[in-house]
Motif scaffolding. Structure first.
Motif, PDB file in Angstrom:
ATOM      1  N   GLN A 262      32.282  46.177  43.075  1.00  0.00           N
ATOM      2  CA  GLN A 262      33.155  45.185  42.456  1.00  0.00           C
ATOM      3  C   GLN A 262      34.573  45.284  43.009  1.00  0.00           C
ATOM      4  O   GLN A 262      35.244  44.268  43.219  1.00  0.00           O
ATOM      5  CB  GLN A 262      33.176  45.383  40.930  1.00  0.00           C
ATOM      6  CG  GLN A 262      31.877  44.984  40.257  1.00  0.00           C
ATOM      7  CD  GLN A 262      31.574  43.519  40.445  1.00  0.00           C
ATOM      8  OE1 GLN A 262      32.479  42.697  40.489  1.00  0.00           O
ATOM      9  NE2 GLN A 262      30.302  43.191  40.597  1.00  0.00           N
TER      10      GLN A 262
ATOM     11  N   ALA B 283      34.823  34.595  42.182  1.00  0.00           N
ATOM     12  CA  ALA B 283      33.420  34.821  42.506  1.00  0.00           C
ATOM     13  C   ALA B 283      32.722  33.497  42.802  1.00  0.00           C
ATOM     14  O   ALA B 283      31.939  33.393  43.751  1.00  0.00           O
ATOM     15  CB  ALA B 283      32.718  35.544  41.357  1.00  0.00           C
TER      16      ALA B 283
ATOM     17  N   GLU C 151      28.757  36.772  39.810  1.00  0.00           N
ATOM     18  CA  GLU C 151      29.370  37.868  40.555  1.00  0.00           C
ATOM     19  C   GLU C 151      28.351  38.567  41.446  1.00  0.00           C
ATOM     20  O   GLU C 151      28.638  38.880  42.605  1.00  0.00           O
ATOM     21  CB  GLU C 151      30.021  38.854  39.587  1.00  0.00           C
ATOM     22  CG  GLU C 151      31.243  38.280  38.885  1.00  0.00           C
ATOM     23  CD  GLU C 151      31.922  39.283  37.986  1.00  0.00           C
ATOM     24  OE1 GLU C 151      33.077  39.669  38.264  1.00  0.00           O
ATOM     25  OE2 GLU C 151      31.294  39.707  36.994  1.00  0.00           O
TER      26      GLU C 151
ATOM     27  N   ALA D  67      27.549  36.297  44.344  1.00  0.00           N
ATOM     28  CA  ALA D  67      28.629  36.230  45.333  1.00  0.00           C
ATOM     29  C   ALA D  67      28.570  37.413  46.289  1.00  0.00           C
ATOM     30  O   ALA D  67      28.695  37.256  47.508  1.00  0.00           O
ATOM     31  CB  ALA D  67      29.982  36.191  44.626  1.00  0.00           C
TER      32      ALA D  67
END
Length: 783
Positions: A146, A388, A505, A508
C-alpha cells in the motif's frame, strides 16, 4: 420441492451498522470515551428477529434433512463492525459466547422477535498476519504494498499538476467549491465555477511495480521507541477519559507522532476504527475544556473524513456532497457547507464533478443549449480511493491500447483474449472451466499465462492441474512467476476469476503490475455480492463497455443450478429436488432457527445427505442478534466440540474463521496454541495467528456471513433466515448465500414472503464510484 432462492447484494452494507462500537469507556460524567474497536472480520449486521410463516414444501424430519429455509438477511455491518464492545474491556480477550440452551433441546424457545443491536465488524482493520518466523509478515507485506502504491500515486499527482481528469478535477479554491456546490445543485450552469476538464486525460509514464515484498527483509523495529510512543499515546488517552488500551490502534493509525497529534487535535481519534463522533467529542471536551465547540474546524474536518470512511465501508469510493452535508447536520455541525469547505482546504477530502463536460458542451450552443443535459453531480472522496480509481482506469486503458492483436483459434473467449488487452468473462460456477481452458491453451502456445483466484478454495475447485494462485499471494510475491527487471509480472496473460471480489485498491495494484502489451481477463459471476472493500470493479467495467464481454452459455447443473439461475434473474422458483438437494425448514422465531440449524448440521444432513458436519457451512445474516454468527457458533460449539475455550476462547478441534485481510476470510481448525500464537490447520496449510491478532482476527467459523463465504463453496450449506433478516435481504445476498452449496442447501426459513420479494424487487444497494466515468473519458472513441 426446493425453495425458490433469493439473491441479495448485501455487499454494500459493509459498515452500515457501525455497531456497538464503543459501549462505554469512562461514562462517569467526564468525557465520553471511545470504545476499543474490535475489528471483526467481515461482520454483517444482524437485524432483529421475528417469526414467519413457513413456506410450503418443507421436508419431513424423519425422511430427510430438516428443511432449512432462510436466506441471510443483512450484511449491513459487514465491514465496520463490532468495533469496541466496551471501552474498558479493550485489552481483554473476547471469551466465547455461551452456547444457547435451545441448541441442545427439542423445543425451541419463542423469542417473539427480539431486536438485537446492529453490529458490525471491520474486515478492513484485519490485516493479514505473518505466520512465518524470521520473514516478513503478511500484514507488513500488505502495508508495504500500500505504501508503494501511495508513493506512485503521489508521483502521479505531482506530474499531473492540474485538475483531476475526466470530469473529476479539483476546484480552484475552497470558496469556489462552496459556491459551486450550492449553485450546481440548484440548477446553475457548472461552467461558471469549474474549468472544463480535458476529454481524454493524459496518462503519466508507467511507473514500475514494486519488487516482490517478501524478497526484502523488514528492518527490525525499534522496540524501545515503539513502547515510548504507545506510552505517550496512552497518557493522552487516559487524560481525556479514553481507555488506554486504544493506544496501540492509535499509533498504528496516526504514526510515531500520534501523541502530539492527538493532543493538538483530539478529533483525530475518529480515525481509529469503531470510534464514534460522540466519543471523540467527549474526549475532546475532556482535553480542551472551554476551547472545545461544535463548530471547531478540527471537528468539521474529522467528521467529513469519518463520513467518507463509513461510506467506503459500504462500498462507495465517493459520496454526493449533499449526502455528506446531510450526515454532518445529523451530527449537529452548525454549518455543514462551511465544514465541507474546511475539509477540502485541509486536504481531508477531494472534490470531483461528474457530468461537467456534458454541461460545458451544452452551455456553448446558444439558446436552448443544455436543456437535455443532466445535472452536474458534485462528489467528495478520500484521496486513497480517488487515486486508486484513477490508477486503475489508466492501467486498464494502457493495457487496451498497447496490446498487439493476435489471431488465436478456439472458443469465443480464446479469440477475444487473443485480439484484446482486456476481456470480461461472466458466468456461474460451471463457467470457470472456460477461462481455465484458455490459460491451458495459452501455455501450450508458449504464452506465459497464469490463473488467479480470490481464495484457496478457488484453487481446490479448479484442481491442482490448473496451476492457479490466489490474488494475494501473486501480489506479495509468495506465488506466481515473479517480476521482471521493470517490476512488472513476468506474464503475457493473466486470468483473474472471482473478479467481483476485487476492491478498487487491490485491482489498482494488480493492473499496475501488468506489463505493457500483456493481456488481462477478468472473470466472475456478476450476480454475487460485490467486494467487501470499496469499489465495484467488474460492475463498472461491464457498464462502461470499453472492452469485449463474453458471457458463458454453460449453466450450473442440477436443481441447485436451476434454483440459483432463477434467483439471478429475479425469480424464486419451485425446483424439483428428488435427491433432497434443496430442503426448506420453516421456523417461527430466532430461537427455533438456531435449534434447527444445529440439528441440521449435526444430525439431519449427515444422515440423509451423507455430508459430515465438518463439511457443512452455516450462513446467516450477520454476527450479532439471536440468530447471528455468535449465537449459532456458540450453539454449534456446544453440540460439536464442547470445551472451556482455554486458548483465548478456543479449544483444539474448534472450527474457526480467520480474517487474513479485507475480504479474505479462510476457515480452519484449531490445532494448539503456544507462545507464538494460535496454531490452525487451514485446509492442510499450517497457519499461526500471533497472539495479538487472535482477538480481532479469529472467530468461531461453523457459521459465517455471506460476505465471508463469498468466493468459497462447501458440499452442504445451511442458510439461516430468521424473521428479523427480512429487512436486509437482497437479490445478490440471497444469490451468494444459496450459491455456496455444491450438493445440498437447507434453508431455515422464517421470513415468509420477504424472500421472494427481495429476489424480485431488491437489486442491492448501488455504489457510488468513479471508475466507469474515468474509463469512458480515457477511452472515448476507442473501439
Amino acid at each position: 420441492m426446493g425453495p425458490g432462492a433469493d439473491a441479495s447484494a448485501d455487499a454494500t452494507q459493509a459498515g452500515e451498522a457501525e455497531g456497538d462500537a464503543s459501549q462505554a469507556a469512562g461514562q462517569a460524567g467526564a468525557a465520553e470515551a471511545p470504545a476499543a474497536a474490535e475489528d471483526e472480520a467481515g461482520t454483517d449486521t444482524t437485524p432483529a428477529d421475528g417469526g414467519e410463516q413457513p413456506e410450503a414444501g418443507s421436508a419431513s424430519e424423519a425422511g430427510g434433512p430438516e428443511p432449512d429455509a432462510s436466506a441471510d438477511a443483512t450484511q449491513a455491518g459487514e465491514a465496520e463492525g463490532d468495533a469496541s464492545q466496551a471501552a474498558g474491556q479493550a485489552g481483554a480477550a473476547e471469551a466465547p459466547a455461551a452456547a444457547e440452551d435451545e441448541a441442545g433441546t427439542d423445543t425451541a424457545p419463542a423469542d417473539g422477535g427480539e431486536r438485537p443491536e446492529a453490529e458490525a465488524g471491520s474486515e478492513a482493520g484485519a490485516a493479514a498476519d505473518g505466520a512465518q518466523e524470521g520473514g516478513v509478515s503478511e500484514a507488513e507485506a500488505e502495508l508495504a504494498a500500500q505504501r508503494e502504491l501511495r508513493a506512485r500515486i503521489e508521483r502521479r499527482k505531482a506530474e499531473r499538476g492540474g485538475p483531476v481528469a475526466s470530469g473529476a478535477g479539483l476546484s480552484g479554491t475552497a470558496a469556489d467549491l462552496l459556491a459551486a456546490v450550492r449553485a450546481v445543485e440548484g440548477g446553475a450552469p457548472a461552467t461558471a465555477y469549474f474549468d472544463e476538464a480535458p476529454a481524454v486525460p493524459r496518462r503519466p509514464d508507467p511507473v514500475p511495480a514494486p519488487a516482490p515484498v517478501r524478497a526484502v527483509a523488514a528492518p527490525a523495529p525499534d522496540r524501545e521507541a515503539a513502547a515510548e510512543t504507545v506510552d505517550a499515546v496512552r497518557a493522552v488517552l487516559e487524560r481525556g477519559g479514553a481507555p488506554g488500551a486504544l493506544a496501540g490502534q492509535v499509533v498504528e493509525v496516526l504514526g510515531e507522532a500520534a501523541g502530539e497529534r492527538l493532543a493538538e487535535d483530539p478529533w483525530q481519534l475518529l480515525a481509529v476504527p469503531g470510534v464514534r463522533p460522540e466519543q471523540a467529542d467527549g474526549f475532546a471536551r475532556a482535553l480542551l475544556g472551554a476551547a472545545c465547540g461544535p463548530d471547531d474546524e478540527r471537528r468539521a474536518a474529522a467528521l467529513v473524513g469519518w463520513v467518507l470512511e463509513r461510506a467506503a465501508l459500504r462500498g462507495h469510493t465517493a459520496q454526493d456532497a449533499s449526502a455528506v452535508r446531510a450526515a454532518l447536520a445529523e451530527r449537529q455541525v452548525p454549518d455543514p457547507d462551511k465544514a465541507v469547505q474546511q475539509a477540502v482546504e485541509s486536504g481531508v477530502a477531494l472534490v470531483f464533478q461528474e457530468g461537467l463536460e456534458e454541461a460545458a458542451e451544452g452551455g456553448d450552443d446558444g439558446e436552448g443549449a443544455g436543456e437535455d443535459v443532466g445535472p452536474v453531480t458534485v462528489l467528495l472522496g478520500l484521496d486513497r480511493y480517488a487515486m486508486a480509481e484513477e490508477s486503475l482506469a489508466e492501467g486498464l486503458a494502457r493495457l487496451i491500447r498497447t496490446c498487439a492483436p493476435a489471431e488465436w483459434e478456439g472458443t469465443e473467449l480464446v479469440r477475444a483474449a487473443g485480439a484484446n488487452g482486456v476481456v470480461l468473462h461472466t458466468g456461474g460456477e460451471a463457467a470457470r472451466a472456460e477461462p481455465a481452458a484458455l490459460v491451458a491453451g495459452a501455455r501450450a502456445r508458449g504464452v506465459r499465462a497464469l490463473l488467479a483466484v480470490h481464495g484457496a478454495d478457488g484453487i481446490r475447485r479448479l484442481g491442482a492441474g490448473a496451476g492457479a494462485v490466489t490474488v494475494a499471494s501473486l501480489l506479495d510475491g509468495s506465488a506466481g512467476p515473479g517480476r521482471d527487471e521493470d517490476g512488472a509480472f513476468a506474464l503475457d496473460l493473466l486470468v483473474v476469476l472471482d473478479a467481483p471480489q476485487l476492491d478498487v485498491e487491490t485491482a489498482a495494484v494488480l493492473v499496475e503490475s501488468m506489463p505493457d502489451g500483456s493481456r488481462l481477463v477478468l472473470g466472475g459471476d456478476p450476480g454475487v455480492l460485490p467486494s467487501a472493500g470499496a469499489g465495484q470493479v467488474l460492475g463498472d467495467l461491464l457498464a462502461a463497455r470499453v472492452c469485449p464481454q463474453v458471457a458463458s452459455r454453460t449453466p450450473d447443473p442440477g436443481p441447485l443450478g436451476e434454483l440459483v439461475s432463477g434467483i439471478g434473474i429475479g425469480e424464486l422458483n419451485q425446483v424439483e429436488a428428488p435427491g433432497k438437494e434443496i430442503v426448506i425448514v420453516p421456523v417461527r422465531d430466532a430461537g427455533e432457527a438456531v435449534h434447527r440449524a444445529v440439528q441440521l448440521v449435526a444430525d439431519s444432513v449427515p444422515r440423509a445427505i451423507g455430508v459430515p458436519a465438518g463439511q457443512t457451512q452455516v450462513i446467516t445474516v450477520g454476527h450479532g442478534g439471536s440468530a447471528g454468527t455468535r449465537a449459532l457458533n456458540a450453539a454449534l460449539k456446544q453440540r460439536l466440540n464442547p470445551g472451556p475455550g482455554r486458548f483465548g476462547g478456543f479449544d483444539p478441534g474448534d472450527r474457526v474463521a480467520y480474517a487474513q485481510g479485507l475480504g479474505r476470510t479462510v476457515t480452519g481448525t484449531v490445532v494448539s496454541a503456544g507462545a507464538d500464537g494460535l496454531h490452525l490447520d487451514c485446509d492442510g496449510t499450517a497457519t499461526v495467528v500471533p497472539r495479538a491478532r487472535v482477538e480481532s482476527a479469529v472467530r468461531h467459523g461453523w457459521a459465517l456471513t455471506a460476505h465471508q463465504a463469498a468466493g468459497a463453496r462447501w458440499p452442504a450449506v445451511v442458510v439461516v433466515l430468521p424473521g428479523d433478516a427480512a429487512q436486509g435481504l437482497s437479490r445478490p445476498w440471497v444469490y451468494t448465500a444459496f450459491g455456496r452449496g455444491e450438493r445440498h442447501v437447507s434453508v431455515v426459513h422464517g421470513v415468509d414472503q420477504a424472500l421472494p420479494r427481495a429476489v424480485a424487487e431488491v437489486p442491492g444497494e448501488p455504489r457510488t464510484t468513479r471508475l466507469r466515468g474515468l474509463l469512458e473519458g480515457l477511452l472515448a472513441g476507442t473501439e
